[in-house]
Design an enzyme around this catalytic site. Structure first.
Site, short mmCIF file in Angstrom:
data_model
loop_
_atom_site.label_atom_id
_atom_site.label_comp_id
_atom_site.label_asym_id
_atom_site.label_seq_id
_atom_site.Cartn_x
_atom_site.Cartn_y
_atom_site.Cartn_z
N HIS A 124 40.40 36.29 50.76
CA HIS A 124 40.88 36.68 52.09
C HIS A 124 40.56 35.61 53.12
O HIS A 124 39.53 34.94 53.02
CB HIS A 124 40.18 37.95 52.59
CG HIS A 124 40.11 39.01 51.56
ND1 HIS A 124 39.25 38.96 50.50
CD2 HIS A 124 40.82 40.14 51.40
CE1 HIS A 124 39.43 40.01 49.72
NE2 HIS A 124 40.38 40.74 50.25
N LYS A 151 44.54 39.40 43.99
CA LYS A 151 44.95 39.81 45.35
C LYS A 151 44.58 38.76 46.38
O LYS A 151 43.42 38.30 46.40
CB LYS A 151 44.26 41.11 45.72
CG LYS A 151 44.73 41.63 47.06
CD LYS A 151 43.87 42.73 47.56
CE LYS A 151 42.50 42.19 47.87
NZ LYS A 151 41.54 43.22 48.14
#
Ligand SMILES: O=C1C[C@@](O)(C(=O)O)C[C@@H](O)[C@@H]1O
Length: 229
Positions: A124, A151
């Protein structure tokens, strides 16, 4: 197939009791419950919280300890981070576990974590969107580490940033199949959470307050993506 993950807001057992009631009333709107361990003060409370969730609702649980470096509240890094994840796994069953690739990238260690839970390798940046080369490099690291799912979640500064994330999603899905999630956060990136045109494996939503910029209500996500488990 896009599965809807409900990110819980609670960091205390009393707040969790209310949240469980709310969650049960919209149980058809989500597939997986994400517990944010970095919101809790200590491991004992956290394990009790996961037990309470498991006792009250029959849905898979995703355990996430998001570090400060990646937009969360968790101070543990490196060995301490890994020890924490292993401690949770040994204390209570968790179906999925989020593992930040910058903290754990050794495939042998990922293999060990996979014995207890499906591993979502993640990366992230809550401030910006990395270059295409960096995003691709991160996905390559995830491939080398052999997680079950990958992800990435980045903050766009321009509409082009959103398109670049969508392009990485599409390329990665072609290569690796339906195991990739790519989120462009905030309002600019909403379509990466809510559009059936760019479906990720997982989309993260909330009951009330967004737990990351751009998160929307799980009931809305269910309307968009359909399906129940
Ligand atoms: O990594 C993610 C995705 C997320 O950051 C989001 O943008 O929805 C929310 C986090 O709780 C989760 O762990």
């Amino acid at each position: 197939m896009t599965e809807i993950i409900l990110t819980l807001e609670s960091g205390t057992l009393s707040r969790l009791q209310d949240e469980i009631m709310e969650m049960r009333s919209v149980r058809d709107s989500f597939d997986i419950i994400e517990v944010r361990g970095d919101y809790f003060k200590d491991v004992n409370t956290l394990v009790r919280a996961i037990a309470m969730i498991r006792d009250s609702i029959d849905k898979p649980v995703l355990y996430t300890y998001r570090t400060e470096k990646e937009g969360g509240q968790g101070a543990l890094l490196g060995e301490d981070y890994l020890y924490h994840l292993a401690t949770i796994q040994k204390s209570i069953p968790v179906d999925y576990i989020d593992v930040e690739i910058l903290q754990v990238s050794d495939p042998t260690i990922v293999e060990q974590l996979k014995r207890y839970s499906k591993v979502i390798l993640s990366h992230h940046d809550f401030n910006g969107t990395p270059s295409d080369a960096v995003m691709t490099g991160i996905i390559d690291e995830m491939t080398a580490a052999k997680g079950d799912f990958y992800k990435i979640a980045y903050m766009p500064q321009t509409p082009e940033d959103v398109e670049r994330v969508v392009a990485v999603l599409e390329q990665s899905k072609e290569k690796f199949g339906d195991i990739v999630t790519a989120i462009s956060m905030g309002e600019l990136g909403t379509k990466t959470r809510t559009s059936v045109e760019f479906p990720s494996r997982f989309t993260y939503g909330t009951l009330n307050e967004p737990q990351a910029p751009g998160q929307v209500n799980v009931a809305k996500l269910r309307e968009i993506y359909g399906g129940t488990k």
